[in-house]
Design a protein around this motif. Structure first.
Motif, short mmCIF file in Angstrom:
data_model
loop_
_atom_site.label_atom_id
_atom_site.label_comp_id
_atom_site.label_asym_id
_atom_site.label_seq_id
_atom_site.Cartn_x
_atom_site.Cartn_y
_atom_site.Cartn_z
N LEU A 92 -12.28 88.30 78.04
CA LEU A 92 -11.56 87.19 78.48
C LEU A 92 -12.05 86.08 78.87
N GLY A 93 -13.32 86.11 79.45
CA GLY A 93 -14.09 84.96 79.64
C GLY A 93 -14.41 84.12 78.52
N HIS A 94 -14.92 84.93 77.36
CA HIS A 94 -15.22 84.37 76.22
C HIS A 94 -14.04 83.68 75.40
N ALA A 95 -13.07 84.47 75.40
CA ALA A 95 -11.71 84.04 74.74
C ALA A 95 -11.14 82.93 75.28
N PHE A 96 -11.20 82.67 76.60
CA PHE A 96 -10.46 81.64 77.56
C PHE A 96 -11.29 81.04 78.18
N SER A 97 -12.31 80.60 77.71
CA SER A 97 -13.59 79.89 78.37
C SER A 97 -13.09 78.58 79.09
N PRO A 98 -13.35 78.51 80.62
CA PRO A 98 -12.90 77.42 81.27
C PRO A 98 -13.81 76.22 81.09
N PHE A 99 -15.00 76.69 80.23
CA PHE A 99 -15.96 75.49 79.97
C PHE A 99 -15.39 74.88 78.47
N ALA A 100 -14.44 75.19 78.00
CA ALA A 100 -13.95 74.70 76.61
C ALA A 100 -12.42 74.72 76.74
N HIS A 101 -11.92 74.12 78.01
CA HIS A 101 -10.63 74.18 78.14
C HIS A 101 -9.81 75.34 77.86
N PHE A 102 -10.12 76.49 78.00
CA PHE A 102 -9.59 77.65 77.96
C PHE A 102 -9.40 78.09 76.55
N ARG A 103 -10.10 77.40 75.36
CA ARG A 103 -10.01 77.66 74.19
C ARG A 103 -11.34 78.24 73.99
N GLY A 104 -11.44 79.18 73.78
CA GLY A 104 -12.99 79.94 73.66
C GLY A 104 -12.99 80.33 72.27
N GLY A 105 -13.88 81.69 72.01
CA GLY A 105 -14.26 82.10 70.84
C GLY A 105 -13.30 83.37 70.67
N LYS A 106 -13.22 84.07 69.30
CA LYS A 106 -12.63 85.16 69.19
C LYS A 106 -12.91 86.54 69.43
N ALA A 107 -14.11 86.24 70.39
CA ALA A 107 -14.38 87.52 71.31
C ALA A 107 -14.88 88.75 70.63
N ILE A 108 -15.11 89.05 69.63
CA ILE A 108 -15.46 90.22 68.68
C ILE A 108 -16.82 91.00 69.34
N VAL A 109 -17.71 90.10 69.28
CA VAL A 109 -19.20 90.20 69.60
C VAL A 109 -19.12 90.82 71.11
N ALA A 110 -18.50 90.04 71.92
CA ALA A 110 -18.30 90.20 73.06
C ALA A 110 -17.81 91.53 73.57
#
Length: 215
Positions: A92-110
């Motif tokens: 969830l942190g990767h997908a909705f990163s607060p450091f990227a305005h809650f627009r993170g990555g697709k979170a496959i590797v995570a």
């Protein structure tokens, strides 16, 4: 309180987007700006920043999910229902990163990192590995977003056989986050099924034996 603290730890660990940070620090490259999908993921790092930086980003993205989940197992039993939130926190942190305005990555590797942390006691990561290899080699599903969504649906279904509610629910939450992040990529796409190098089905008009679609 312990579960909440572990969730926060995992969430903020996952929120650090190494695949965006490392290329910028080492190469001065903004992969989000260069990549058509604007995804801060390891695949784009390999493509736009080179293999060494790509490997480093991949390891960091795995570790940022693996380490907090592995540490949580020391203090919170897998049988505790609250572990579901701890398990999905880095994803969830990767997908909705607060450091990227809650627009993170697709979170496959995570997702791989979080589920790998459950080994050897819990093998829920094995269906994820199996379906990804199958759908990327022998039975190729394109585009990538369709392949990923189908993979995580199947992984969530396989998790239903796990004895612990925390694992079942945690995997469902992980799958939901990954699927949500891939839904926008489906717009305008034409899915295709390629078996041993031959297109056997495609949503576009054309014969089944036409040349495979490019990714």
């Amino acid at each position: 309180m312990l579960a909440l603290g572990l969730f926060v730890l995992g969430f903020f660990s996952g929120s650090v987007l190494y695949s965006a940070l490392l290329p910028r620090l080492t190469k001065g490259v903004d992969v989000r700006a260069l990549a058509p999908d604007h995804n801060p993921g390891a695949a784009n790092v390999f493509k736009y920043a080179g293999v060494p930086v790509g490997i480093l980003a991949l390891v960091c993205d795995l570790a940022k999910a693996y380490v907090p989940v592995r540490l949580a197992l020391r203090w919170l039993p897998l049988a505790d229902p609250a572990f579901a939130l701890v398990l999905c926190a880095p994803v969830l942190g990767h997908a909705f990163s607060p450091f990227a305005h809650f627009r993170g990555g697709k979170a496959i590797v995570a997702s791989f990192g979080a589920l790998l942390a459950l080994l050897p006691g819990c093998t829920v990561v094995l269906p994820l590995i199996f379906w990804y290899i199958l759908f990327s080699t022998a039975v190729i599903i394109r585009p990538h977003a369709v392949r990923t969504i189908l993979t995580f649906v199947l992984v969530a279904a396989a998790a239903a056989r796990q004895p612990f509610f925390s694992v079942r629910m945690g995997v469902v939450l992980i799958a939901a986050a990954v699927i949500w992040r891939h839904l926008p990529a489906l717009r305008g796409q034409q899915p295709a099924l390629i078996l041993l190098g031959h297109t056997v089905w495609t949503s576009r008009h054309g014969s089944p034996g036409e040349r495979p679609m490019r990714p």
